[in-house]
Design an enzyme around this catalytic site. Structure first.
Site, PDB file in Angstrom:
ATOM      1  N   HIS A   1      -2.255  -3.940   5.034  1.00 37.01           N
ATOM      2  CA  HIS A   1      -2.076  -3.525   6.432  1.00 37.01           C
ATOM      3  C   HIS A   1      -3.422  -3.223   7.061  1.00 37.01           C
ATOM      4  CE1 HIS A   1      -2.760   0.906   5.928  1.00 37.01           C
ATOM      5  NE2 HIS A   1      -2.395   0.625   4.687  1.00 37.01           N
TER       6      HIS A   1
ATOM      7  N   ARG B   1       3.088   4.695   6.362  1.00 36.51           N
ATOM      8  CA  ARG B   1       3.464   3.965   7.569  1.00 36.51           C
ATOM      9  C   ARG B   1       3.900   2.529   7.275  1.00 36.51           C
ATOM     10  NH1 ARG B   1      -2.180   4.805  10.455  1.00 36.51           N
ATOM     11  NH2 ARG B   1      -2.760   4.247   8.301  1.00 36.51           N
TER      12      ARG B   1
ATOM     13  N   CYS C   1       0.838  -1.199   0.000  1.00 39.93           N
ATOM     14  CA  CYS C   1       0.000   0.000   0.000  1.00 39.93           C
ATOM     15  C   CYS C   1       0.875   1.252   0.000  1.00 39.93           C
ATOM     16  CB  CYS C   1      -0.903  -0.009   1.228  1.00 39.93           C
ATOM     17  SG  CYS C   1      -2.074   1.377   1.298  1.00 39.93           S
TER      18      CYS C   1
ATOM     19  N   ASP D   1       0.451   3.746   1.743  1.00 35.54           N
ATOM     20  CA  ASP D   1       0.440   4.325   3.089  1.00 35.54           C
ATOM     21  C   ASP D   1       1.872   4.553   3.584  1.00 35.54           C
ATOM     22  OD1 ASP D   1       0.311   4.452   6.080  1.00 35.54           O
ATOM     23  OD2 ASP D   1      -1.826   4.142   5.716  1.00 35.54           O
TER      24      ASP D   1
ATOM     25  N   CYS E   1      -6.283   0.197   6.828  1.00 37.13           N
ATOM     26  CA  CYS E   1      -6.096   0.738   5.477  1.00 37.13           C
ATOM     27  C   CYS E   1      -7.255   1.678   5.114  1.00 37.13           C
ATOM     28  CB  CYS E   1      -6.011  -0.396   4.473  1.00 37.13           C
ATOM     29  SG  CYS E   1      -5.807   0.140   2.763  1.00 37.13           S
TER      30      CYS E   1
END
Length: 216
Positions: free
Chosen positions: A98, A46, A42, A44, A101
């Site tokens: 994750h 993080r 992803c 993202d 999400c």
């Protein structure tokens, strides 16, 4: 004045630290890249592939998009997969989602989010396919977590059905496709026990999906 000065300073510190540990690291890195892993994750911020797995630059080839989707109409993703499999000869493709999400959460509502709604259409389809089972899960957080897991397994299945992976297996190339998920709250990776190493295993992905996630 140089913009984002702190980032350049961080880079210099990082470079010096790496060279102190291995003076020839960047010389070797410049010669070639020969990673064993392709990471599809992803976007993202993080969920950084190298840091999560403790791998150095050059060890993992990376493709990231919102909600870690593998779609047969996404030539960006497919081009990465083809290059990784046919040129770099990676041995493992890891699809890693994750928990928490945002793309998964957005796919579970009827709210408008703009252009991203088009991207998430296939994820909304997945939610609708398993909606009846997901709604039996009392906690909203647990439902979201379950869809995050279902999404990973779905993308593993999509990847296994691409001509790129199918042809690799037909050639006898060593290639495994894995489904993992990352917990942002604890920093731990979890293997969803979905792994395909040849064409005949692809249907098992769906059986494992039902048993592992929905308890069917």
């Amino acid at each position: 004045m140089r913009k984002l000065k702190q980032l350049f300073e961080n880079n210099q510190e990082w470079s010096e630290r790496i060279k102190a540990e291995d003076p020839t690291f960047f010389e070797k890195l410049a010669l070639q890249q020969a990673p064993e892993y392709l990471w599809i994750g992803c976007s993202d911020s993080r969920v950084p592939a190298n840091q999560l797995t403790g791998l150095l630059p050059g060890d993992v080839f990376v493709h990231r998009n919102v909600a870690n989707l593998v779609m047969h109409t996404d030539f960006n993703c497919l081009s990465v997969v083809q290059y990784a499999v046919e040129v770099l000869k990676v041995k493992h493709i890891i699809v890693c989602g994750h928990y928490g999400c945002g793309g998964v959460k957005a796919s579970m509502t009827d709210e408008e989010h703009g252009l991203i709604d088009h991207w998430l259409c296939s994820l909304k389809d997945l939610y609708q396919r398993y909606r009846k089972d997901l709604l039996t899960i009392e906690s909203l957080q647990s439902r979201e977590d379950a869809l995050c897991e279902l999404n990973v397994v779905e993308q593993v299945a999509n990847l296994c059905r691409t001509t790129i992976v199918q042809h690799a297996w037909k050639r006898g190339q060593e290639l495994s496709v894995h489904g993992w998920i990352f917990g942002i709250k604890d920093g731990r990776l979890q293997d969803l026990n979905v792994c395909a190493t040849e064409k005949s295993e692809t249907p098992d992905v769906y059986r494992i999906l039902q048993q592992r996630i929905l308890g069917k």
